[in-house]
Design an enzyme around this catalytic site. Sequence first.
Site, PDB file in Angstrom:
ATOM      1  N   LYS A 219       0.939  -1.309  -0.022  1.00 58.95           N
ATOM      2  CA  LYS A 219      -0.102   0.075   0.081  1.00 58.95           C
ATOM      3  C   LYS A 219       0.939   1.251  -0.042  1.00 58.95           C
ATOM      4  O   LYS A 219       0.758   2.262  -0.657  1.00 58.95           O
ATOM      5  CB  LYS A 219      -0.966  -0.110   1.351  1.00 58.95           C
ATOM      6  CG  LYS A 219      -1.930   0.777   1.206  1.00 58.95           C
ATOM      7  CD  LYS A 219      -2.895   0.784   2.655  1.00 58.95           C
ATOM      8  CE  LYS A 219      -3.674   1.886   2.843  1.00 58.95           C
ATOM      9  NZ  LYS A 219      -4.482   1.426   3.998  1.00 58.95           N
ATOM     10  N   GLU A 225      10.598  -4.664   4.569  1.00 58.96           N
ATOM     11  CA  GLU A 225      10.594  -6.055   4.180  1.00 58.96           C
ATOM     12  C   GLU A 225      10.332  -5.847   2.694  1.00 58.96           C
ATOM     13  O   GLU A 225      10.891  -6.689   1.800  1.00 58.96           O
ATOM     14  CB  GLU A 225       9.725  -6.930   5.005  1.00 58.96           C
ATOM     15  CG  GLU A 225       9.999  -6.954   6.478  1.00 58.96           C
ATOM     16  CD  GLU A 225       9.425  -5.999   7.388  1.00 58.96           C
ATOM     17  OE1 GLU A 225       9.002  -5.004   6.817  1.00 58.96           O
ATOM     18  OE2 GLU A 225       9.390  -6.444   8.459  1.00 58.96           O
ATOM     19  N   GLY A 288      -4.928  -2.651   5.260  1.00 59.52           N
ATOM     20  CA  GLY A 288      -4.180  -3.802   4.981  1.00 59.52           C
ATOM     21  C   GLY A 288      -4.950  -5.222   5.095  1.00 59.52           C
ATOM     22  O   GLY A 288      -4.805  -5.874   4.073  1.00 59.52           O
ATOM     23  N   ARG A 289      -5.224  -5.093   6.074  1.00 59.39           N
ATOM     24  CA  ARG A 289      -6.010  -6.559   6.792  1.00 59.39           C
ATOM     25  C   ARG A 289      -7.332  -6.971   6.202  1.00 59.39           C
ATOM     26  O   ARG A 289      -7.963  -8.007   6.282  1.00 59.39           O
ATOM     27  CB  ARG A 289      -5.682  -6.964   8.400  1.00 59.39           C
ATOM     28  CG  ARG A 289      -6.304  -5.707   9.014  1.00 59.39           C
ATOM     29  CD  ARG A 289      -6.165  -5.854  10.405  1.00 59.39           C
ATOM     30  NE  ARG A 289      -6.549  -4.879  11.263  1.00 59.39           N
ATOM     31  CZ  ARG A 289      -5.720  -3.363  11.480  1.00 59.39           C
ATOM     32  NH1 ARG A 289      -4.628  -3.355  10.776  1.00 59.39           N
ATOM     33  NH2 ARG A 289      -6.200  -2.456  12.312  1.00 59.39           N
ATOM     34  N   GLU A 374      -4.711  -7.881  15.138  1.00 58.08           N
ATOM     35  CA  GLU A 374      -4.321  -6.418  14.730  1.00 58.08           C
ATOM     36  C   GLU A 374      -5.399  -5.657  14.967  1.00 58.08           C
ATOM     37  O   GLU A 374      -5.354  -4.307  15.085  1.00 58.08           O
ATOM     38  CB  GLU A 374      -3.689  -6.532  13.383  1.00 58.08           C
ATOM     39  CG  GLU A 374      -2.930  -5.187  13.100  1.00 58.08           C
ATOM     40  CD  GLU A 374      -2.084  -5.297  12.011  1.00 58.08           C
ATOM     41  OE1 GLU A 374      -0.683  -5.417  12.103  1.00 58.08           O
ATOM     42  OE2 GLU A 374      -2.527  -5.276  10.742  1.00 58.08           O
ATOM     43  N   HIS A 405      -4.215 -34.941  16.507  1.00 53.57           N
ATOM     44  CA  HIS A 405      -2.978 -35.445  16.838  1.00 53.57           C
ATOM     45  C   HIS A 405      -1.953 -34.721  17.370  1.00 53.57           C
ATOM     46  O   HIS A 405      -0.533 -35.136  17.502  1.00 53.57           O
ATOM     47  CB  HIS A 405      -2.498 -36.248  15.626  1.00 53.57           C
ATOM     48  CG  HIS A 405      -3.780 -37.151  15.096  1.00 53.57           C
ATOM     49  ND1 HIS A 405      -3.749 -38.565  15.541  1.00 53.57           N
ATOM     50  CD2 HIS A 405      -4.777 -37.177  14.437  1.00 53.57           C
ATOM     51  CE1 HIS A 405      -5.018 -39.225  15.225  1.00 53.57           C
ATOM     52  NE2 HIS A 405      -5.409 -38.211  14.128  1.00 53.57           N
ATOM     53  N   LYS A 525       9.400  -1.421  14.675  1.00 49.06           N
ATOM     54  CA  LYS A 525       9.797  -1.007  13.516  1.00 49.06           C
ATOM     55  C   LYS A 525      10.948   0.226  13.713  1.00 49.06           C
ATOM     56  O   LYS A 525      11.909   0.321  12.970  1.00 49.06           O
ATOM     57  CB  LYS A 525       8.609  -0.423  12.252  1.00 49.06           C
ATOM     58  CG  LYS A 525       7.886  -1.628  11.883  1.00 49.06           C
ATOM     59  CD  LYS A 525       7.327  -1.060  10.485  1.00 49.06           C
ATOM     60  CE  LYS A 525       5.832  -1.306  10.607  1.00 49.06           C
ATOM     61  NZ  LYS A 525       5.059  -0.433   9.468  1.00 49.06           N
TER      62      LYS A 525
END
Length: 560
Positions: A219, A225, A288-289, A374, A405, A525
């Site tokens: 965005k 990253e 974003g999410r 978030e 399991h 950050k």
Amino acid sequence: MASESAMARSNTAPLPIDQTRAWKALAAHARSTRRRTLADLFAKDRRRAEKFTVEGAGLRMDYSKHHVDATTMRLLLDLAETAGLKARIGRMFRGEKLNSTEHRAVLHVALRAPRGTVIKVDGEDVVPHVHEVLDRMSAFSRRVRSGSWKGATGKRIKNVVNIGIGGSDLGPVMAYKALVHYSERSMNFRFVSNVDGTDFVEAVRDLDPEETLFIVSSKTFTTLETMTNARTARTWLLAGLTKACGRKGLPADATARHFVAVSTNAKEVEAFGIDVENMFGFWDWVGGRYSMDSAIGLSTMLAIGPERFAEMLRGFHAMDEHFRTTPLSRNLPVIMGLIGVWMNNFLGYPSLAVLPYDQYLSRFSAYLQQLEMESNGKHVTLGGSRVAWDTCPTIWGEPGTNGQHAFYQMIHQGTRIVPCDFITFCKPISGLPHHHDLLVANVIAQAEALAFGKSKAEVRAEGVARELVPHKEFDGNRPSTVILGERLTPFSLGTLVALYEHKVFTQGTVWQINSFDQWGVELGKVLAKRIIPQLESRRAVSDHDSSTNSLINYYRAHRR
Ligand code: G6Q
């Protein structure tokens, strides 16, 4: 009780939710029903399952295995009313700036609004813009999928690598895995998110640069990253193409033929060398999410094609309409959200396991971790004061039956109660119906075992040795929800994601927090930016606390 909107109009802060009559009534109700078990509730009412099951947008949600009765539900709906939920849903759909700390509208619902719907932000209808981008994405996807879009050396694109992180990665990865059955199998789809170089190296190790298209999904187009991975990808691509072109030399448009961008930042996209013609935009009113159905879903569209993508959007929209128009008492996201509040705030259960019985949904819980935690992992109210109640529980999970399991031992016999959302579909995709019956038998059995357990008497009656009886007893009385869909399709995936999006909205409204900002990710950050040059410096570091200094200095001494 004045709602949030009434408060906003009169400019007074709403009463903290835990001071309201509705909240106090629920607290008293929780105390008075503490000893009542799920077995008691079922024994008392033969029609319980029917009464506590709701349907909408093709999904069926059975919440009868929760410690709720008609009174609980009435009180929870009173709480929603007190929190002004109905009005606030309307305000979201009208494009009001509910994201108050960033002064933004919250309009992921506009991303799937059909053509012709009018949703205005600052007086401008945003729906035509949404469809303009969708049309461009569709045209681009058709070109790539048909092979008419060629790489710089004239080869068709076979590999698509999405580079993004957080909201620009988790949705695309989850959706690709969920819908791989519907995808173009002659193409490879990879996802690079981590700044750990191994993520990139492993993603491209068997790919031919001449056949590879990178989508840089960011965005802001400034995320450390993503931009680090994008630059590494450009170096890898240009090195590969230079070799392939030999003496002919690299064509001038080499980067532009192999890179497209999904971003709101045209300036940075251009500076990177991506033709803005090949930039697919979105808007500040998409978090974003909440963006997997925006242009951030370009990799999804390339995988499943524009028609299937449109089907997914119709699924989202069907749940949006259900949420917007259905009375709260029959509204899936509202009920799911309120049950979550009941367990989190009144019964004191600190986590929620989301357990899809569908291998294609293997990344669904990871996706929800961001969506829920978030959004609602906040300790400050919209008004800026500290909350006096718990907000988001820990969300976790893995697909069943694998989880059975592994960690289900704790869910059945651990000391903490872990409410579960079980998700499954009636019709298999695999073409192996017997497998599917086994899968579904397991999910139904888990919910039954959790609710009703196995008493000491039952264990004894099986002839179990006396000393083993306590080990083999199951308390039961553990709550779960079962969500059933017909079949996992792009449509049903859309409904499922929108269900959780609106559940988050419901809970954020009750908790009086802003579900649409994420200031909590900033500090780490900022500190990392300060530490990066210190790791590379020749001088020992001493300006942090002793632990941080020692970690930095140890790494400096051992880094090469
Ligand atoms: C999501 C967050 C966050 C964001 C990433 C990537 O709601 O805002 O996860 O999606 O930090 O940001 P960019 O898309 O700007 O690279």
